[in-house]
Structures are given as C-alpha cells and as structure tokens.
Scaffold this active site. Structure first.
Site, mmCIF file in Angstrom:
data_model
loop_
_atom_site.group_PDB
_atom_site.id
_atom_site.type_symbol
_atom_site.label_atom_id
_atom_site.label_comp_id
_atom_site.label_asym_id
_atom_site.label_seq_id
_atom_site.Cartn_x
_atom_site.Cartn_y
_atom_site.Cartn_z
ATOM 1 N N SER A 92 0.867 -1.266 0.034
ATOM 2 C CA SER A 92 0.054 0.223 0.024
ATOM 3 C C SER A 92 0.800 1.471 0.128
ATOM 4 O O SER A 92 0.217 2.322 -0.292
ATOM 5 C CB SER A 92 -0.774 0.059 1.295
ATOM 6 O OG SER A 92 -2.066 -0.799 0.853
ATOM 7 N N LYS A 147 0.488 3.550 -2.955
ATOM 8 C CA LYS A 147 -0.439 4.309 -3.317
ATOM 9 C C LYS A 147 -0.188 5.968 -2.931
ATOM 10 O O LYS A 147 -0.870 6.655 -3.879
ATOM 11 C CB LYS A 147 -1.645 4.012 -2.027
ATOM 12 C CG LYS A 147 -2.203 2.710 -2.453
ATOM 13 C CD LYS A 147 -3.280 2.306 -1.253
ATOM 14 C CE LYS A 147 -3.838 0.769 -1.520
ATOM 15 N NZ LYS A 147 -3.701 -0.214 -0.623
ATOM 16 N N TYR A 158 -2.706 -2.020 -10.981
ATOM 17 C CA TYR A 158 -2.598 -1.788 -9.259
ATOM 18 C C TYR A 158 -1.839 -2.718 -8.614
ATOM 19 O O TYR A 158 -0.811 -2.322 -7.758
ATOM 20 C CB TYR A 158 -3.954 -1.679 -8.796
ATOM 21 C CG TYR A 158 -4.174 -1.836 -7.421
ATOM 22 C CD1 TYR A 158 -3.695 -0.763 -6.598
ATOM 23 C CD2 TYR A 158 -4.731 -3.160 -6.757
ATOM 24 C CE1 TYR A 158 -3.835 -0.911 -5.189
ATOM 25 C CE2 TYR A 158 -4.511 -3.216 -5.105
ATOM 26 C CZ TYR A 158 -4.152 -2.209 -4.580
ATOM 27 O OH TYR A 158 -4.322 -2.187 -3.204
ATOM 28 N N TYR A 165 -4.434 3.227 7.353
ATOM 29 C CA TYR A 165 -5.535 2.636 7.396
ATOM 30 C C TYR A 165 -6.518 3.067 8.588
ATOM 31 O O TYR A 165 -6.782 4.282 8.738
ATOM 32 C CB TYR A 165 -5.371 0.890 7.780
ATOM 33 C CG TYR A 165 -4.351 0.455 6.887
ATOM 34 C CD1 TYR A 165 -4.358 0.536 5.534
ATOM 35 C CD2 TYR A 165 -3.261 -0.268 7.294
ATOM 36 C CE1 TYR A 165 -3.463 -0.112 4.710
ATOM 37 C CE2 TYR A 165 -2.221 -0.898 6.457
ATOM 38 C CZ TYR A 165 -2.465 -0.645 5.128
ATOM 39 O OH TYR A 165 -1.526 -1.253 4.185
ATOM 40 N N VAL A 221 1.056 -3.753 3.709
ATOM 41 C CA VAL A 221 1.024 -5.185 4.461
ATOM 42 C C VAL A 221 2.248 -5.869 4.444
ATOM 43 O O VAL A 221 2.324 -6.890 5.090
ATOM 44 C CB VAL A 221 -0.032 -5.851 3.985
ATOM 45 C CG1 VAL A 221 -1.412 -5.464 4.500
ATOM 46 C CG2 VAL A 221 -0.112 -6.162 2.494
HETATM 47 N N1 GLN Z 1 -1.957 -6.001 -2.236
HETATM 48 C C1 GLN Z 1 -2.731 -5.544 -1.172
HETATM 49 C C2 GLN Z 1 -3.891 -5.427 -1.385
HETATM 50 O O1 GLN Z 1 -4.283 -4.780 -2.529
HETATM 51 C C3 GLN Z 1 -2.015 -4.360 -0.485
HETATM 52 C C4 GLN Z 1 -2.785 -3.815 0.617
HETATM 53 C C5 GLN Z 1 -2.018 -3.244 1.465
HETATM 54 O O2 GLN Z 1 -0.726 -3.172 1.645
HETATM 55 N N2 GLN Z 1 -2.739 -2.743 2.607
HETATM 56 O O3 GLN Z 1 -4.871 -6.017 -0.713
#
Ligand code: GLN
Length: 544
Positions: free
Chosen positions: A176, A179, A304, A356, A374
């Site tokens: 994430s 992003k 993505y 988050y 994550v």
């Molecule tokens: N690849 C993960 C997803 O799209 C990334 C999410 C994350 O790092 N929170 O669910």
C-alpha cells in the site's frame, strides 16, 4: 589565498589546486576540521569520516567529484602510510563539491547534530527489536514466508544525510505504500480537480479493502485500495501496460536517488490469483460509473497489483520519503520529481488516511504524514526535515507494522517532530529535543537571549524564556548571569523578578564580581541595598 602574488608558491601548486584557487579559497574553519598535524597536511580519510559523521555517505552523488579526486590521489601501490594532502591539494579535492562539504563540516545541514540522531535510532532499533508482537501477513504465501524478525530503520534528511540500521538493504514489496506515489502521479497529470471527480479525500474509518464507497459512489480516498485502483485508472491512460509500469517504477527510482527499484513477480502472481476483493472493488466502482469513460478495468487492476509488487529497500524508501519531505525534490540528485503542490496534497491525505483505520489515532499520537503497507513497510515524512522508512513484517490488527508504529512513537517521544509540538516546545518540561538545532544550540541561545533580555530589562521576554525552561541562573562563558546584567543596567523590576524566582543573589563572574558589585559600580544604590539584603539572607555562594 594569495597565490598569484607569490611566484615561489604558485610554482609548487598542482594544476588542480590552482583551479581551486581561481574559484576562491575554502573557508578556513572548514579546513580546520580536517587539519592533520603540525605539518599542516590534511587527510582525505578524515574528510570522508567527517562527511560520514554528518550523514553524507561516500556513494552520495553530490560528493562524486571529490571522491574521484581522492581516488586519483591514492598511490597506485598498496601502502600502509596514510595518504596526506597539502592544503592546496585538499582545497582542490573539495572544490567540485564545496557547497555540501562546507555545510557538512560546519554542522549546517538539516540535522546539525546527526550523530545524536544516529545514536537515538540505534538505541530505538535495539529496544524495539525485542518486540515480537503481531503476525506477518499470510493472505499470500510469498508474504507469509518472509522472515518476520527482519527489522530496518533508515533515515534520509532533506539535505541527504543518511543512516540505516538493521536489514536496510533487504528488498520488500511496497504494497500500500505504492498508493502515495500513484496518487502524486495522478495529480501531476490531471490536477486535483479532475482527480477528485473520481476519488474522495475523507478517511473511510474502515479497513483498507472494505467494500464501501462515499455518498457520491466514489472511493473514500486514494490511500485505500478502491482509491488506489482509481489512481491506476488515471495514470498515463494512453500508454500500453509495459510503459505505464515503467513510468511508475521509474518515478520510484527518481524519488529514491536514482537507484533502480525491483519487482517481485511471485508476489504479483499470487496477489493476482487471490485478488477477489480488489476485483470486487473494481466492478463495484464500474457499476457506479466512478471510472473515467473508456477505462479498461482488468488492465487497471493488473496495474494496481503490479504497483503493489514493486520492491525497494528501507534505504531507498527513506530517500523517497525525504523527497516528499523536501517538497518533491530528491535531496541526493536534486531531481524535481513532483511539484510542491502535489506533495502537499499527498502529505495531507497521508496524515488523515495513510495508516488505514488507525489514521486518526496515528495523527493524534504521532502527528506526521505516513503510509504503511501489508509487507510491514512504513514510510514516515517529517516535512522540511527528513524521511524515515521502517520495515518489519509483523502487523497489528489494522495491518500496520507493530515495530513500525513503536519506532514512530519513540521518535516522537524524544524529538519535537509531531506537527503540533510547535505549540508545546522543547526542553525539560516536555523531555523533547529539536533535531534542527546545532549541538548545544538550544541551551546557548536560551542563555544568550536571557542575558540580553536582562540587560534591557525586558521582563516579558525573561518570563517567556523561563516558560521555555531556560534556567534563570544560567551563566554565559564569562560567568555573567541575568542578575549581573540587570544589576549593572539598573533594572529594578528585573532584579526583583529574578530574586523572587529564587536565583542565587551572589553569583560570581570570572573576574570575581557579583551583581552587587555591578550595581555599586554603575551607581544604582537602591539596587545595591536590595542585593546586599538578598545576599545576607542567602547562604554564601560559589556559583559560577
Ligand atoms: N496488495 C494488497 C491489497 O491490495 C495491498 C494492501 C495493503 O498493503 N494494505 O490488498
């Protein structure tokens, strides 16, 4: 340097040294930092040590000219004798990169006392590594297999001062954290008005992959999955898939100081085969008409997932974070990757939505823009000061790195970097230090300020300094205190205030003088009586 006037001296100078002199001499205080011995010879090793202590590492492109010069100066045959240079040769070595070297040598970089920051990061790493709370992500085997004990902290300041501890050279995928850059790319390409016709900017208060949209049927913000999928729909739509990926990976490379970033194909493949929720988010958004017309949904989702699978090291992520802290310009290469306006928007959303559904708590306790992933990655930005990358795979219930959050907590405990620490200041009361200050600068400035205020009888300023924990009985280098100066200038209310605050009435300066002596010498008889009485009431003092 008076080279031209002395024919004899000129003859001894190398060509390069003369080139240096044409550009003006190197500051004497800079050369003094590197002085080797009485012979006046200077050591290149010492130069590299001083730079390293200031956080300027040998691979820094901003000292490439100097390191190349020093390499040429080393003898071809291996010898145990240290290489020493004349002052002129040394000046010639520094010349190509004198700006950064002079600032490093004189403690004028963004974090002047860099060794203190290094010591704190080492201590924090040592303490936090014992925390084995949380669990690594297991939704794909590639993340579940990563050694969860790995732990890196890496820092890069807006002046490119770097330090890393732990597994800072190990690759991990951005997940994430990708992003942030994708959002910046949409802003650069379309501007905020167009971008935010497709994605909101409110925290969702829910998990990062929750199937939820705002009232307009748009993703809540670009820092959660739905919003990040939307970013991917907006980036370079006219390019083919390969070029779009290269564009994003190339942007990370530029942000990270010019070193190529990696791609974890097995993470990509297994993310893709388990991406039901992301597909569901994509289809839901399409159903709501959220995408721009003509969006290829499957290509967008693949893009993505590819962005999540980009790999970096903590060292690279810290430099990228520093580029954001520096308004979009990479501190090592001076490459203006993003406009300051773009970065401002991104940091705003990182502050409110980057962690988050822990973002509100993070904003309250840490008070800095950050983004987690994550994989256990955490990118923290201290605007105009530094970027910090923390990587440790064990996650808490929100999906944030347990050790990552703890490092942030400890950093904010010892430094006044929480955005609103500006209101509470530094010093004994808060137990916080200002990393922007030179060694001893805060104490020295406080004492100088106090002495000036006392000599002017500026009681408001003295009260303000006292509130900032400047000790009212502090003495300057000559042992002169606020009371000496107020007495010498005849400022009765200042003297009374200082005495009422319990300062020693009879401090002795380096010439053996007390405030009473000052008052008498300057003809302030009433003050002299006051000080004599206070002195009688107090114990004999030897304060200096
Ligand atoms: N690849 C993960 C997803 O799209 C990334 C999410 C994350 O790092 N929170 O669910």
């Amino acid at each position: 340097m008076p080279v031209a006037k002395s024919g004899k001296r000129t003859a001894r100078l190398s060509l390069a040294a003369r080139a240096a002199d044409r550009g003006g001499g190197i500051r004497a205080d800079v050369l003094a930092c590197f002085a080797q011995d009485a012979s006046g010879l200077l050591s290149p090793d010492r130069l590299l040590t001083v730079l390293r202590e200031a956080g300027i590492l040998p691979d820094d492109p901003r000292i490439a000219g100097t390191t190349a010069f020093l390499d040429r100066a080393r003898p071809a045959r291996a010898t145990t004798d240290p290489v020493l240079l004349t002052k002129e040769e040394f000046a010639a070595a520094i010349r190509p990169n004198r700006g950064i070297i002079e600032r490093a040598a004189c403690g004028e970089l963004a974090v002047p006392d860099f060794p203190a920051l290094v010591a704190d990061l080492q201590r924090i790493h040592q303490e936090v590594r014992n925390d084995r709370g949380g669990a690594a992500a297991t939704y794909i085997p590639q993340l579940a297999r990563v050694d969860p004990d790995q732990f890196a902290i890496s820092v890069c300041t807006v002046d490119g001062q770097r330090f890393s501890v732990g597994d800072a050279g190990v690759n991990f995928c951005l997940q994430s954290v990708s992003k942030t850059v994708n959002y910046c790319l949409t802003l650069e390409e379309h501007g905020p008005d167009t971008v935010h016709r497709h994605v909101g900017r409110e925290p969702s208060g829910q998990g990062f992959n929750e199937l939820t949209f705002n009232k307009a049927g748009l993703p809540h913000n670009p820092m959660i999955n739905a919003g990040a999928i939307m970013s991917c729909a907006l980036i370079q739509r006219e390019l083919d898939a390969a070029d779009r990926f290269d564009f994003v990976a190339g942007t990370w490379k530029r942000l990270a100081g010019g070193h190529s970033v990696g791609f974890n194909n097995s993470v990509y493949l297994s993310e893709r085969s388990t991406a039901d929720r992301n597909f569901a988010l994509g289809y839901s958004m399409r159903e709501r008409g959220a995408f721009p017309p003509g969006t290829d949904l499957l290509a967008t989702l693949e893009f993505y997932i590819q962005c999540c699978s980009i790999e970096v090291t903590a060292q690279q992520l810290a430099i990228a974070a520093a580029s954001l802290a520096n308004g979009g310009v990479c501190p090592l290469t001076e490459d203006p990757v993003f406009s300051a306006q773009t970065v401002r928007h991104c940091l705003s959303l990182m502050s409110s939505c980057g962690m988050y559904d822990f973002s509100g708590e993070f904003a309250f306790t840490i008070g800095l823009p950050a983004k987690s992933g994550v994989s256990g990655a955490l990118m923290l930005v201290v605007p105009q000061l530094m970027g910090i990358a923390i990587w440790s795979p064990r996650l808490d219930g929100h999906g944030n790195s347990v050790r990552g959050i703890e490092v942030c907590r400890r950093l904010v405990d010892c430094y006044n970097v929480h955005t609103y620490d500006l209101l509470t200041g530094t010093g004994a009361e808060t137990g916080k230090r200002d990393p922007r200050l030179k060694r001893h600068q805060s104490a020295t400035e406080g004492i100088v300020g106090l002495c000036f205020a006392a000599s002017r009888g500026d009681l408001n300023e003295i009260r303000r300094l006292a509130a900032c924990n400047v000790p009212l009985d502090a003495a300057d280098y000559d042992g002169r205190t606020a009371l000496h100066l107020a007495a010498a200038e005849g400022h009765r209310s200042t003297v009374e205030f200082l005495l009422s605050r319990g300062v020693d009435p009879r401090p002795v300066d380096r010439w053996g003088g007390t405030p009473l002596d000052d008052a008498r010498r300057s003809g302030h008889q009433e003050l002299a009586r006051l000080l004599a009485e206070a002195g009688k009431a107090a114990e004999p003092s030897t304060h200096r």
